[in-house]
Design a protein around this motif. Structure first.
Motif, PDB file in Angstrom:
ATOM      1  N   TYR A  51       0.833  -1.206   0.000  1.00 25.10           N
ATOM      2  CA  TYR A  51       0.000   0.000   0.000  1.00 25.10           C
ATOM      3  C   TYR A  51       0.869   1.257   0.000  1.00 25.10           C
ATOM      4  O   TYR A  51       0.541   2.257  -0.665  1.00 25.10           O
ATOM      5  CB  TYR A  51      -0.910   0.039   1.240  1.00 25.10           C
ATOM      6  CG  TYR A  51      -1.886  -1.091   1.398  1.00 25.10           C
ATOM      7  CD1 TYR A  51      -2.249  -1.907   0.328  1.00 25.10           C
ATOM      8  CD2 TYR A  51      -2.478  -1.358   2.642  1.00 25.10           C
ATOM      9  CE1 TYR A  51      -3.153  -2.943   0.484  1.00 25.10           C
ATOM     10  CE2 TYR A  51      -3.385  -2.384   2.813  1.00 25.10           C
ATOM     11  CZ  TYR A  51      -3.713  -3.183   1.746  1.00 25.10           C
ATOM     12  OH  TYR A  51      -4.612  -4.199   1.917  1.00 25.10           O
ATOM     13  N   TRP A  70      -2.184  -4.462  -8.460  1.00 25.15           N
ATOM     14  CA  TRP A  70      -3.213  -3.442  -8.270  1.00 25.15           C
ATOM     15  C   TRP A  70      -4.519  -3.966  -8.870  1.00 25.15           C
ATOM     16  O   TRP A  70      -4.714  -3.948 -10.079  1.00 25.15           O
ATOM     17  CB  TRP A  70      -2.802  -2.128  -8.927  1.00 25.15           C
ATOM     18  CG  TRP A  70      -3.895  -1.097  -8.885  1.00 25.15           C
ATOM     19  CD1 TRP A  70      -4.691  -0.710  -9.926  1.00 25.15           C
ATOM     20  CD2 TRP A  70      -4.332  -0.337  -7.751  1.00 25.15           C
ATOM     21  NE1 TRP A  70      -5.596   0.241  -9.517  1.00 25.15           N
ATOM     22  CE2 TRP A  70      -5.394   0.491  -8.179  1.00 25.15           C
ATOM     23  CE3 TRP A  70      -3.939  -0.289  -6.416  1.00 25.15           C
ATOM     24  CZ2 TRP A  70      -6.060   1.353  -7.314  1.00 25.15           C
ATOM     25  CZ3 TRP A  70      -4.595   0.579  -5.558  1.00 25.15           C
ATOM     26  CH2 TRP A  70      -5.626   1.390  -6.009  1.00 25.15           C
ATOM     27  N   TYR A  72      -7.784  -3.165  -7.422  1.00 27.01           N
ATOM     28  CA  TYR A  72      -8.781  -2.531  -6.574  1.00 27.01           C
ATOM     29  C   TYR A  72      -9.480  -1.393  -7.320  1.00 27.01           C
ATOM     30  O   TYR A  72      -8.868  -0.726  -8.162  1.00 27.01           O
ATOM     31  CB  TYR A  72      -8.123  -1.988  -5.305  1.00 27.01           C
ATOM     32  CG  TYR A  72      -7.369  -3.051  -4.538  1.00 27.01           C
ATOM     33  CD1 TYR A  72      -8.049  -3.983  -3.763  1.00 27.01           C
ATOM     34  CD2 TYR A  72      -5.982  -3.140  -4.621  1.00 27.01           C
ATOM     35  CE1 TYR A  72      -7.362  -4.970  -3.076  1.00 27.01           C
ATOM     36  CE2 TYR A  72      -5.293  -4.124  -3.937  1.00 27.01           C
ATOM     37  CZ  TYR A  72      -5.985  -5.045  -3.162  1.00 27.01           C
ATOM     38  OH  TYR A  72      -5.305  -6.023  -2.494  1.00 27.01           O
ATOM     39  N   ALA A  76     -10.164   3.000  -3.739  1.00 30.91           N
ATOM     40  CA  ALA A  76      -9.184   2.418  -2.813  1.00 30.91           C
ATOM     41  C   ALA A  76      -7.996   3.360  -2.637  1.00 30.91           C
ATOM     42  O   ALA A  76      -7.313   3.327  -1.596  1.00 30.91           O
ATOM     43  CB  ALA A  76      -8.722   1.059  -3.334  1.00 30.91           C
ATOM     44  N   ASP A 151      -9.469  -3.886   4.764  1.00 33.48           N
ATOM     45  CA  ASP A 151     -10.831  -4.417   4.746  1.00 33.48           C
ATOM     46  C   ASP A 151     -11.679  -3.925   5.921  1.00 33.48           C
ATOM     47  O   ASP A 151     -12.897  -3.798   5.793  1.00 33.48           O
ATOM     48  CB  ASP A 151     -10.775  -5.947   4.741  1.00 33.48           C
ATOM     49  CG  ASP A 151     -10.096  -6.477   3.495  1.00 33.48           C
ATOM     50  OD1 ASP A 151     -10.791  -6.805   2.525  1.00 33.48           O
ATOM     51  OD2 ASP A 151      -8.854  -6.518   3.478  1.00 33.48           O
ATOM     52  N   LYS A 196     -14.054  -1.218  -2.530  1.00 33.77           N
ATOM     53  CA  LYS A 196     -13.773  -2.655  -2.665  1.00 33.77           C
ATOM     54  C   LYS A 196     -14.988  -3.458  -3.103  1.00 33.77           C
ATOM     55  O   LYS A 196     -15.200  -4.583  -2.648  1.00 33.77           O
ATOM     56  CB  LYS A 196     -13.187  -3.236  -1.388  1.00 33.77           C
ATOM     57  CG  LYS A 196     -12.384  -4.519  -1.672  1.00 33.77           C
ATOM     58  CD  LYS A 196     -11.469  -4.925  -0.551  1.00 33.77           C
ATOM     59  CE  LYS A 196     -10.644  -6.133  -0.982  1.00 33.77           C
ATOM     60  NZ  LYS A 196      -9.691  -6.565   0.056  1.00 33.77           N
ATOM     61  N   GLN A 244      -7.861  -7.977 -12.787  1.00 32.43           N
ATOM     62  CA  GLN A 244      -8.769  -8.920 -12.152  1.00 32.43           C
ATOM     63  C   GLN A 244      -9.073 -10.102 -13.053  1.00 32.43           C
ATOM     64  O   GLN A 244      -9.196 -11.241 -12.604  1.00 32.43           O
ATOM     65  CB  GLN A 244     -10.086  -8.215 -11.777  1.00 32.43           C
ATOM     66  CG  GLN A 244     -10.035  -7.427 -10.493  1.00 32.43           C
ATOM     67  CD  GLN A 244     -10.249  -8.300  -9.263  1.00 32.43           C
ATOM     68  OE1 GLN A 244     -10.568  -9.460  -9.368  1.00 32.43           O
ATOM     69  NE2 GLN A 244     -10.043  -7.714  -8.083  1.00 32.43           N
TER      70      GLN A 244
END
Length: 478
Positions: A51, A70, A72, A76, A151, A196, A244
């Motif tokens: 992060y 990465w 997100y 984020a 989270d 998220k 993703q």
């Protein structure tokens, strides 16, 4: 300061829970700061270091789109940049992140405590604190990872999106306050969605009519506005979508357990580190990764079918909204290609909300059993990561047997939740009767006019409760 001193968290009847929260979080913070030794802290804190690198890239004016880790949504970035504000006080980024996570944890605790206080005021009974204890003990059982991942911050946004209310004042009527309540809730869930993704599924249980539409439109408008601003400010805002799509089956996912068990008997499977995850490579893994996406869509379709066929707006209650959100989140977690231990933070937050509705004199959740099963998985998750994670990566028996057992419990909780949600509302009203026998409990009037206070800061009394002696609507025919 006078209003703060009279907040529920300082009331004598809540002090025991407050002391347990403070004590458990102090120990977690000492672990995270390494003031007290914690086994394998280095492997747990690794994500915060990532992060930090991303935050430095974003300070320079762009998303870390070149980094395949990465994965997100754009907002984020706001969470990862927040510790930079504290860092100016002379605290390093990593420690600053821990304190931001601690604040988010405290927000969830305060919201749940405020919810318990509101329900106690509605029913005229002693506060029911099972939801508060679920968060206190569940968060502690998960270990320092609560402060070492972002989270818990997303969970705080999601819980606020389900509980936040706008106060009625002399200038603001109850009806206008109620409209703003659902607009704010929708906006918070929309914010959570672009931080998220998963908080958007909590709209599955939103009330029907204007309240539900107001929440949905506010969520969409808020999400689009935030994404638009961030995309205009920094290039690469949507790069997470391509990253993703290339994900495989992570070693702790439900779909990974059959492969892990098969490897004990010689199935040719190996662990690789790609796309920021330890995932499986070998025959059939690509097909199962695609199957996971299909299974997620099927699970969402089942909840959507429930919404179309079984949902009755006149029997909506807060408990029903929490139950639906908890169910669809369970579906999302067990069908995901990745099931990292921090995902349990989401489930504990929603389980706590469901259990908070289960007090005496109130028709409560139908998710008590699934929620308790999720709570049983929390300590297991801390044992498997980080203590036994090396065994998991090398397909050892004990670590993977523990993960497989945890996944079976989560799968059982999901199936029980789907069944409970489906049977909680009757498909149609019995002929010859004005309403179902299960709806003899007092209904919440439309609109839901509330004498409002922030849900986490003080008691909230609904007009429906005062008009009916404090017996609010239950979750359908539960």
């Amino acid at each position: 300061m006078r209003r703060l001193a009279t907040a529920p968290v300082f009331a004598p009847r809540y002090r025991r829970a407050a002391y347990w929260w403070a004590g458990s979080r102090l120990l977690l913070l000492l672990w995270t700061l390494q003031a007290v030794p914690y086994f394998s802290r280095g492997s747990v804190v690794g994500d915060v270091m990532i992060y930090h690198g991303w935050a430095n890239t974003m300070v320079d004016g762009s998303f870390p789109s070149g980094d395949p880790q990465w994965q997100y949504p754009p907002a984020a970035a706001l969470v990862m940049l927040a510790p930079k504000l504290i860092q100016h006080l002379g605290i390093g980024y990593v420690n600053s992140f821990f304190f931001v996570a601690l604040i988010a944890d405290a927000v969830v605790f305060a919201l749940l405590l405020g919810q318990a206080d509101r329900i106690a005021a509605e029913t005229g009974r002693k506060p029911h604190l099972s939801g508060v204890w679920a968060w206190v003990l569940g968060g502690f059982a998960l270990g320092p990872i609560v402060f070492m991942r972002y989270d818990v911050i997303v969970t705080a946004i999601a819980v606020a999106g389900l509980l936040w209310t706008v106060r009625t004042t002399g200038r603001r009527s109850a009806e206008r306050a109620e409209k703003r309540t659902w607009a704010v809730r929708g906006a918070l869930l929309g914010l959570g969605a672009v931080v998220k993704v998963w908080p958007v599924v909590l709209l599955a249980g939103a009330p029907g009519g204007r309240r539900g539409w107001r929440a949905l439109l506010s969520a969409a408008a808020g999400a689009l506005a935030i994404c638009g601003i961030l995309a205009a400010a920094m290039p690469g805002a949507l790069s997470f979508l391509s990253h993703q799509s290339s994900r495989g089956i992570e070693v702790e996912a439900v779909f990974a357990s059959p492969f892990m068990i098969a490897s004990w008997f010689g199935y040719p499977i190996r662990t690789v580190h790609e796309d920021g995850n330890f995932q499986l490579a070998g025959p059939g893994t690509g097909m199962v990764a695609n199957l996971a996406i299909v299974t997620t869509l099927i699970g969402f379709g089942v909840v959507l079918w429930w919404r179309v066929r079984r949902f009755h707006p006149e029997r909506w209650s807060p408990a029903l909204m929490y139950d639906a959100g908890f169910t669809v989140l369970l579906v999302m977690v067990i069908t995901s290609r990745v099931l990292s231990p921090q995902y349990l933070i989401w489930l504990v937050g929603l389980a706590a909300l469901c259990l908070a509705e289960n007090g005496p004199g109130r028709r409560g959740t139908v998710m008590a059993v699934p929620a308790r099963l999720v709570m049983a998985c929390t300590l297991v998750s801390q044992i498997e990561f980080p203590l036994l994670f090396d065994q998991i990566l090398h397909h050892g028996f004990l670590g993977n047997a523990l993960v497989a057992g945890r996944n079976i419990v989560l799968l059982t909780a999901t199936l029980l939740a789907l069944r409970a949600l489906w049977s909680a509302t009757m498909a149609e009203t019995p002929a010859g009767s004005g309403e179902s026998a299960d709806t003899t409990a007092t209904r919440e009037p439309e609109p839901d006019v509330q004498v409002l206070a922030p849900a986490g800061a003080g008691s909230t009394v609904t007009a429906a409760a005062t008009a009916t002696g404090g017996q609010p609507t239950g979750a359908g025919g539960a």
